[in-house]
Scaffold this motif. Structure first.
Motif, PDB file in Angstrom:
ATOM      1  N   CYS A 315      31.492  43.649   4.861  1.00 19.67           N
ATOM      2  CA  CYS A 315      31.457  44.635   3.771  1.00 19.67           C
ATOM      3  C   CYS A 315      30.814  43.951   2.572  1.00 19.67           C
ATOM      4  O   CYS A 315      31.464  43.111   1.928  1.00 19.67           O
ATOM      5  N   PRO A 316      29.555  44.255   2.267  1.00 14.40           N
ATOM      6  CA  PRO A 316      28.910  43.578   1.145  1.00 14.40           C
ATOM      7  C   PRO A 316      29.691  43.806  -0.151  1.00 14.40           C
ATOM      8  O   PRO A 316      30.154  44.929  -0.418  1.00 14.40           O
ATOM      9  N   VAL A 317      29.841  42.750  -0.944  1.00 12.31           N
ATOM     10  CA  VAL A 317      30.511  42.890  -2.247  1.00 12.31           C
ATOM     11  C   VAL A 317      29.491  43.445  -3.240  1.00 12.31           C
ATOM     12  O   VAL A 317      28.371  42.947  -3.330  1.00 12.31           O
ATOM     13  N   ILE A 318      29.904  44.488  -3.959  1.00 14.54           N
ATOM     14  CA  ILE A 318      29.021  45.102  -4.963  1.00 14.54           C
ATOM     15  C   ILE A 318      29.508  44.664  -6.337  1.00 14.54           C
ATOM     16  O   ILE A 318      30.659  44.905  -6.707  1.00 14.54           O
ATOM     17  N   SER A 319      28.623  44.045  -7.096  1.00 16.08           N
ATOM     18  CA  SER A 319      28.985  43.573  -8.442  1.00 16.08           C
ATOM     19  C   SER A 319      29.168  44.773  -9.371  1.00 16.08           C
ATOM     20  O   SER A 319      30.201  44.923 -10.018  1.00 16.08           O
ATOM     21  N   GLU A 335      22.042  42.564 -16.142  1.00 16.10           N
ATOM     22  CA  GLU A 335      23.039  41.826 -15.343  1.00 16.10           C
ATOM     23  C   GLU A 335      22.334  40.874 -14.371  1.00 16.10           C
ATOM     24  O   GLU A 335      22.730  39.713 -14.219  1.00 16.10           O
ATOM     25  N   SER A 336      21.285  41.334 -13.719  1.00 13.69           N
ATOM     26  CA  SER A 336      20.596  40.502 -12.747  1.00 13.69           C
ATOM     27  C   SER A 336      19.989  39.266 -13.410  1.00 13.69           C
ATOM     28  O   SER A 336      20.130  38.140 -12.914  1.00 13.69           O
ATOM     29  N   ARG A 337      19.333  39.465 -14.564  1.00 12.20           N
ATOM     30  CA  ARG A 337      18.691  38.338 -15.258  1.00 12.20           C
ATOM     31  C   ARG A 337      19.696  37.303 -15.724  1.00 12.20           C
ATOM     32  O   ARG A 337      19.387  36.107 -15.810  1.00 12.20           O
ATOM     33  N   ALA A 338      20.924  37.751 -16.024  1.00 17.16           N
ATOM     34  CA  ALA A 338      21.960  36.811 -16.497  1.00 17.16           C
ATOM     35  C   ALA A 338      22.331  35.823 -15.388  1.00 17.16           C
ATOM     36  O   ALA A 338      22.816  34.722 -15.655  1.00 17.16           O
ATOM     37  N   GLY A 339      22.136  36.220 -14.116  1.00 18.84           N
ATOM     38  CA  GLY A 339      22.297  35.275 -13.006  1.00 18.84           C
ATOM     39  C   GLY A 339      23.720  34.984 -12.598  1.00 18.84           C
ATOM     40  O   GLY A 339      23.974  33.989 -11.929  1.00 18.84           O
ATOM     41  N   HIS A 340      24.666  35.833 -12.963  1.00 19.80           N
ATOM     42  CA  HIS A 340      26.070  35.570 -12.613  1.00 19.80           C
ATOM     43  C   HIS A 340      26.733  36.753 -11.916  1.00 19.80           C
ATOM     44  O   HIS A 340      27.949  36.927 -11.998  1.00 19.80           O
ATOM     45  N   ALA A 341      25.944  37.555 -11.232  1.00 17.64           N
ATOM     46  CA  ALA A 341      26.539  38.696 -10.511  1.00 17.64           C
ATOM     47  C   ALA A 341      27.467  38.194  -9.412  1.00 17.64           C
ATOM     48  O   ALA A 341      27.300  37.085  -8.894  1.00 17.64           O
ATOM     49  N   THR A 342      28.459  39.014  -9.081  1.00 18.58           N
ATOM     50  CA  THR A 342      29.328  38.720  -7.928  1.00 18.58           C
ATOM     51  C   THR A 342      28.893  39.660  -6.819  1.00 18.58           C
ATOM     52  O   THR A 342      29.262  40.828  -6.808  1.00 18.58           O
ATOM     53  N   GLY A 343      28.075  39.173  -5.906  1.00 14.99           N
ATOM     54  CA  GLY A 343      27.513  40.049  -4.879  1.00 14.99           C
ATOM     55  C   GLY A 343      26.296  40.772  -5.420  1.00 14.99           C
ATOM     56  O   GLY A 343      25.533  40.232  -6.222  1.00 14.99           O
ATOM     57  N   LYS A 344      26.123  42.032  -5.001  1.00 14.32           N
ATOM     58  CA  LYS A 344      24.876  42.739  -5.260  1.00 14.32           C
ATOM     59  C   LYS A 344      24.989  43.781  -6.375  1.00 14.32           C
ATOM     60  O   LYS A 344      26.034  44.387  -6.581  1.00 14.32           O
ATOM     61  N   ILE A 345      23.866  43.994  -7.050  1.00 15.79           N
ATOM     62  CA  ILE A 345      23.769  44.999  -8.117  1.00 15.79           C
ATOM     63  C   ILE A 345      23.017  46.203  -7.544  1.00 15.79           C
ATOM     64  O   ILE A 345      21.924  46.043  -6.983  1.00 15.79           O
ATOM     65  N   ILE A 346      23.630  47.392  -7.714  1.00 17.47           N
ATOM     66  CA  ILE A 346      23.085  48.602  -7.079  1.00 17.47           C
ATOM     67  C   ILE A 346      22.651  49.615  -8.140  1.00 17.47           C
ATOM     68  O   ILE A 346      23.316  49.758  -9.176  1.00 17.47           O
ATOM     69  N   ILE A 347      21.584  50.325  -7.859  1.00 19.41           N
ATOM     70  CA  ILE A 347      21.242  51.520  -8.643  1.00 19.41           C
ATOM     71  C   ILE A 347      21.374  52.712  -7.706  1.00 19.41           C
ATOM     72  O   ILE A 347      20.739  52.760  -6.638  1.00 19.41           O
ATOM     73  N   LYS A 348      22.258  53.632  -8.112  1.00 19.55           N
ATOM     74  CA  LYS A 348      22.472  54.827  -7.289  1.00 19.55           C
ATOM     75  C   LYS A 348      21.502  55.899  -7.757  1.00 19.55           C
ATOM     76  O   LYS A 348      21.549  56.336  -8.910  1.00 19.55           O
ATOM     77  N   VAL A 349      20.620  56.307  -6.872  1.00 16.36           N
ATOM     78  CA  VAL A 349      19.562  57.238  -7.265  1.00 16.36           C
ATOM     79  C   VAL A 349      19.975  58.677  -6.966  1.00 16.36           C
ATOM     80  O   VAL A 349      19.686  59.594  -7.727  1.00 16.36           O
ATOM     81  N   LYS A 350      20.694  58.870  -5.850  1.00 23.70           N
ATOM     82  CA  LYS A 350      21.030  60.248  -5.419  1.00 23.70           C
ATOM     83  C   LYS A 350      22.371  60.190  -4.689  1.00 23.70           C
ATOM     84  O   LYS A 350      22.655  59.210  -4.002  1.00 23.70           O
TER      85      LYS A 350
END
Ligand SMILES: NC(=O)c1ccc[n+]([C@@H]2O[C@H](COP(=O)([O-])OP(=O)(O)OC[C@H]3O[C@@H](n4cnc5c(N)ncnc54)[C@H](OP(=O)(O)O)[C@@H]3O)[C@@H](O)[C@H]2O)c1
Length: 351
Positions: A315-319, A335-350
């Protein structure tokens, strides 16, 4: 027309990103599909590209369309498409010529895509492709064998998280050692780590001196050879790329000018020389080193990840999940540029 997240010029500031209307992409070969996008995930290459870091190898027209990872539903198929039909749920990391997944629609080669298992949502699927395939291919290139001791730096970043999970579930590693900051220790254990070093409190190269049969660097630290045993294999996805890796970003449909070709040749020579200097510690310890570049491969994605996702073992961890708005896209990139996400950063489009 369709809406896509773009950068009007190279920029270090996510405030420069904007959702604009563009002509809807069309299929240009028989092996492509069109996808209506449900979710996209961010990877560091997205902001690096927007900053112009790969512009020598890939000089692109503006506005730059953003995003490599996608999940969604197939809306059109080329006449030569064999694995998918209209209505199929798919996910993947698109090839360089189709970058722009943070958008309502994207065109992709079917070879880049895999079907999404029925039990898996769009956000979890979008989290996997680029980081997951990188982790899988890096561990494979390093020759990780069942029962061996693996070291992975940055165990709760995108690549690190999938490396921990695959080491346990796919490769059957013995001990799985990683470094994270304090708040991520428990999550790293949940993903598969058997030993976690808090890099904010201890120097991992000292406490893990010569412990690993295989070492994977995801943070770009040229001293990680210290954790590898002599004669071990060490791979990095984050140190200075070698010259050949720059070719990975080339896109044949965007020809280089004469000056561009000279610049690329000079850049390759410079990174090869710098890379040779940076890796002198590896050679002195007899640790075999290589830099790994992701190979976009939908069938590898399906083979390696679908069984684990479908069974719930992975189960991928979503930051964080952000909306497909100007503010949402900017916050996600911040958040991505800061370099400290926990798992992945998502953009929900639909939905
Ligand atoms: N070669 C390729 O084909 C390829 C493919 C994918 C990614 N990459 C590169 O690989 C790197 C990692 O990508 P990613 O997607 O995993 O990035 P990410 O999701 O942004 O993760 C970065 C992680 O690094 C951790 N970190 C930062 N400094 C650290 C340190 N000193 N020690 C240990 N952990 C540290 C952060 O956690 P904390 O909050 O704990 O610091 C964060 O979880 C990037 O440079 C990316 O460009 C290359």
């Amino acid at each position: 027309m369709y809406k896509a997240a773009t950068a009007a010029r190279y920029t270090h500031d996510p405030a420069g990103f904007k959702i604009v209307e563009l002509p809807r992409p069309v299929l240009t070969t028989a092996t492509q599909v069109e996808i209506i996008v449900h979710a996209a995930s961010l990877n560091p290459i997205d902001f690096k590209r927007a900053e112009g870091m790969i512009s020598i190898a890939l000089p692109e027209p503006f506005p730059l369309k953003l995003g490599y990872d996608v999940s969604g539903v197939v809306t059109e198929v080329g006449s030569g498409v064999e694995r998918f039909k209209v209505g199929d749920r798919v996910y993947g990391r698109v090839h360089a010529e189709h970058v722009g997944t943070i958008a309502e629609y994207v065109v992709a080669e079917e070879s880049a895509l895999a079907p999404i298992p029925d039990s898996v949502g769009y956000e979890a699927a979008a989290a996997v492709p680029l980081a997951g395939l990188t982790a899988k291919q890096a561990l494979e290139a390093a020759g990780l064998q069942s029962g061996q001791t693996l070291f992975v730096s940055g165990g709760m970043g995108g690549v690190g998280m999938f490396a921990l999970a695959l080491a346990k579930l796919h490769f059957g590693a013995g001990e799985i050692i990683t470094t994270v900051s304090t708040s991520k220790i428990d999550k790293a254990r949940e993903m598969g780590a058997t030993r976690v070093v808090d890099y904010t409190k201890e120097d991992y190269t000292q406490v893990l001196d010569s412990v690993a049969d295989v070492a994977l660097d995801t943070i770009g630290d040229a001293t990680f050879y210290k954790v590898a045993k002599p004669n071990a294999n060490a791979v990095s996805v984050a140190m200075l790329p070698d010259g050949n890796a720059l070719d990975h970003f080339r896109q044949e449909t965007v020809p280089l000018s004469m000056l561009g070709s000279v610049k690329l040749a000079v850049a390759k020579t410079v990174v090869n020389c710098a890379g040779w200097f940076l890796t002198r510690g590896f050679r002195a310890k007899n640790v075999r080193y290589s830099f790994i570049v992701l190979r976009c491969d939908g069938e590898d994605l399906e083979r390696s990840f679908n069984p684990l996702l479908a069974s719930g073992a992975l189960c991928p961890v979503i930051s964080n999940t952000y909306p497909f708005t100007d503010e949402g896209v900017r916050a996600a990139f911040t958040e991505s540029r800061a370099g400290h996400a926990t798992g992945k950063i998502i953009i929900k489009v639909k939905d």
